[in-house]
Write an enzyme that holds these catalytic residues in place. Structure first.
Site, PDB file in Angstrom:
ATOM      1  N   LYS A 171       3.181 -15.149   1.887  1.00  0.00           N
ATOM      2  CA  LYS A 171       3.512 -16.001   0.743  1.00  0.00           C
ATOM      3  C   LYS A 171       5.026 -16.199   0.749  1.00  0.00           C
ATOM      4  O   LYS A 171       5.738 -15.740  -0.158  1.00  0.00           O
ATOM      5  CB  LYS A 171       3.037 -15.336  -0.560  1.00  0.00           C
ATOM      6  CG  LYS A 171       1.534 -15.374  -0.754  1.00  0.00           C
ATOM      7  CD  LYS A 171       1.025 -16.704  -1.305  1.00  0.00           C
ATOM      8  CE  LYS A 171       1.441 -16.901  -2.741  1.00  0.00           C
ATOM      9  NZ  LYS A 171       1.024 -18.275  -3.228  1.00  0.00           N
TER      10      LYS A 171
ATOM     11  N   TYR B 279       0.820  -1.213   0.000  1.00  0.00           N
ATOM     12  CA  TYR B 279       0.000   0.000   0.000  1.00  0.00           C
ATOM     13  C   TYR B 279       0.856   1.267   0.000  1.00  0.00           C
ATOM     14  O   TYR B 279       0.420   2.303  -0.475  1.00  0.00           O
ATOM     15  CB  TYR B 279      -0.910   0.033   1.242  1.00  0.00           C
ATOM     16  CG  TYR B 279      -2.261  -0.610   1.053  1.00  0.00           C
ATOM     17  CD1 TYR B 279      -2.358  -1.943   0.673  1.00  0.00           C
ATOM     18  CD2 TYR B 279      -3.426   0.107   1.277  1.00  0.00           C
ATOM     19  CE1 TYR B 279      -3.596  -2.543   0.524  1.00  0.00           C
ATOM     20  CE2 TYR B 279      -4.670  -0.480   1.132  1.00  0.00           C
ATOM     21  CZ  TYR B 279      -4.756  -1.812   0.752  1.00  0.00           C
ATOM     22  OH  TYR B 279      -5.974  -2.388   0.607  1.00  0.00           O
TER      23      TYR B 279
ATOM     24  N   ASP C 240     -12.236  -9.199   4.118  1.00  0.00           N
ATOM     25  CA  ASP C 240     -13.521  -9.166   3.396  1.00  0.00           C
ATOM     26  C   ASP C 240     -14.098 -10.576   3.307  1.00  0.00           C
ATOM     27  O   ASP C 240     -15.294 -10.783   3.476  1.00  0.00           O
ATOM     28  CB  ASP C 240     -13.344  -8.612   1.977  1.00  0.00           C
ATOM     29  CG  ASP C 240     -13.705  -7.132   1.894  1.00  0.00           C
ATOM     30  OD1 ASP C 240     -13.557  -6.429   2.912  1.00  0.00           O
ATOM     31  OD2 ASP C 240     -14.139  -6.679   0.816  1.00  0.00           O
TER      32      ASP C 240
ATOM     33  N   ASP D 125      -2.802 -17.937   0.314  1.00  0.00           N
ATOM     34  CA  ASP D 125      -3.817 -18.536  -0.573  1.00  0.00           C
ATOM     35  C   ASP D 125      -4.448 -19.758   0.095  1.00  0.00           C
ATOM     36  O   ASP D 125      -5.665 -19.937   0.075  1.00  0.00           O
ATOM     37  CB  ASP D 125      -3.214 -18.885  -1.950  1.00  0.00           C
ATOM     38  CG  ASP D 125      -1.973 -19.765  -1.865  1.00  0.00           C
ATOM     39  OD1 ASP D 125      -1.367 -19.871  -0.772  1.00  0.00           O
ATOM     40  OD2 ASP D 125      -1.585 -20.346  -2.906  1.00  0.00           O
TER      41      ASP D 125
HETATM   42  C1  IPM Z   1     -10.490  -1.324   3.776  1.00  0.00           C
HETATM   43  C2  IPM Z   1     -10.747  -0.661   2.460  1.00  0.00           C
HETATM   44  C3  IPM Z   1      -9.608   0.315   2.205  1.00  0.00           C
HETATM   45  C4  IPM Z   1      -8.343  -0.486   2.027  1.00  0.00           C
HETATM   46  C5  IPM Z   1      -9.836   1.286   1.044  1.00  0.00           C
HETATM   47  C6  IPM Z   1     -11.129   2.054   1.188  1.00  0.00           C
HETATM   48  C7  IPM Z   1      -8.669   2.237   0.892  1.00  0.00           C
HETATM   49  O1  IPM Z   1     -10.888  -1.601   1.471  1.00  0.00           O
HETATM   50  O2  IPM Z   1     -10.385  -0.615   4.789  1.00  0.00           O
HETATM   51  O3  IPM Z   1     -10.419  -2.551   3.809  1.00  0.00           O
HETATM   52  O4  IPM Z   1      -8.042  -0.979   0.917  1.00  0.00           O
HETATM   53  O5  IPM Z   1      -7.624  -0.640   3.009  1.00  0.00           O
HETATM   54 MG    MG Z   2     -10.948  -3.624   2.158  1.00  0.00          MG
END
Ligand code: IPM
Ligand code: MG
Length: 368
Positions: free
Chosen positions: A192, A142, A253, A225
């Site tokens: 990984k 990031y 997620d 993975d």
């Molecule tokens: C999260 C979101 C963020 C990320 C975005 C909105 C920048 O997906 O907090 O998981 O990728 O970290």
């Molecule tokens: Mg996210």
């Protein structure tokens, strides 16, 4: 004594709607539990861009650094899709994370009994699920340099860099081990290491910290993975998962959706302790700004309300009050109240965002 300060950054989309419900809960704690906060509000994301031409002003950044805790709603929306990368709403959030140095992102994935049927997995696989993903939040791909898009000969090349220092890995590993000690005492580290040097170092450092400081905690390692696969196969094998920024984004997620309740999950992003002993902290729901349902009273305020519960626990040392709030949420769900996102085949009538907030406050009252 002055009250602890809370900076509210409601943001875009459904952010302000769900935050209105959190305000009811905050006010309740002030009125009924003698737990008053000094609340201020400011802009982040698209709304900050509209007002000031930047997704986060320096003034707001400074306020966030001073606050005892920051509570964020959501950022982003289709109106901002074509903005330059540096001006996108998400950059406001990423700046907060980076400059406050919020390196440990705690994302619980908990299956509420009343919602087990809502998962895409079988109820017996997810029923009672309670795992905690600890995602490194201030480094990795990031933020790594070099990054960008440039020309090489006749074509464009997009570059991002995965980079981790030893100390960055060590501090988030410690956060995970500390949490595990208060839970089921198990940590699974995911990377990984089979393809990435940063993963090899990750595994080495986690193993060293474990041996030197946390030998009492059970530690395992998985390739990320395979970890994704195991999360869908048998999620209850996990207690705490510690992983890097990008894998943590994906895996959290996935874990959230396992519970059937993406609209329900909170998160805490924690940094080093401030002078008053509280960690630098930002709390936010895992869900996004949901532009498709904005302004319709359909948003589920529970994730944001539970994020405030995490603030009570991790910033203000009020674990009992956090539990009270979590139980109020469970009680409302057990009564059958559902916002629109939680209506499946059952054909019940959904309650609105504010009806859900009011019902939770009524349960808080009933808990006294
Ligand atoms: C999260 C979101 C963020 C990320 C975005 C909105 C920048 O997906 O907090 O998981 O990728 O970290
Ligand atoms: Mg996210």
């Amino acid at each position: 004594m002055t009250n602890p300060s809370l900076l509210i950054l409601a943001g875009d989309g459904i952010g302000p709607e769900v935050m209105t419900e959190v305000r009811k809960v905050i006010d309740w704690y002030g009125a009924k539990r003698d737990l008053a906060f000094d609340v201020s509000e400011d802009l982040v994301g698209g709304c900050a861009y509209d007002a000031h031409g930047t997704p986060l002003t320096d003034e707001t950044m400074a306020k966030a650094q001073e606050a005892d805790a920051v509570l964020l709603g959501a950022v982003g929306g289709p109106a901002y899709d074509d903005l330059d990368f540096s001006l996108k709403p998400e950059r406001g959030l990423l700046r907060l994370r980076k400059e406050m140095d919020l390196y440990a992102n705690l994302r619980p994935a908990q299956c509420f009994d009343a919602l087990a049927d809502f998962s895409s997995l079988k109820a017996d696989i997810v029923g009672g699920l309670d795992i905690m993903i600890v995602r490194e939040l201030t480094s990795g791909v990031y933020f790594g340099e070099p990054r960008g898009i440039h020309k090489e000969g006749n074509e464009r090349v997009g570059i991002n860099t995965q980079r981790y220092t030893e100390s960055e890995i060590a501090r988030v590993a410690r956060s995970a081990f500390e949490l595990a000690r208060k839970r089921d005492n198990k940590v699974c580290s995911m990377e990984k290491a089979n393809v990435m040097e940063s993963g090899v170092l990750w595994r080495q450092v986690v193993t060293e910290i474990h041996a030197a400081e946390y030998p009492d905690v059970e530690l395992s390692h998985m390739y990320a993975d395979a970890g994704a696969m195991q999360l869908t196969r048998w999620p209850k094998q996990f207690d705490v998962i510690v992983t890097d920024n990008l894998f943590g984004d994906l895996l959290s997620d996935l874990a959230a959706m396992l519970t059937g309740s993406l609209g329900m999950l909170p998160s805490a992003s924690l940094g080093a302790p401030m002078a008053n002993g509280r960690p630098k902290a930002l709390y936010e729901p895992v869900h996004g700004s949901a532009p498709d349902i904005t302004g319709q009273g359909k948003a589920n305020p529970i994730a944001c309300i539970l994020s405030f519960a995490m603030a009570l626990r991790y910033s203000f040392d009020k674990g009992d009050e956090a539990t009270r709030l979590e139980q109020a949420v469970e009680a409302v769900l057990a009564d059958g109240l559902r916002t629109a996102d939680l209506i499946g085949e059952e054909g019940r009538d959904p309650v609105s965002t504010s009806e859900m907030g009011d019902a939770i406050v009524a349960k808080l009252d009933a808990s006294l």
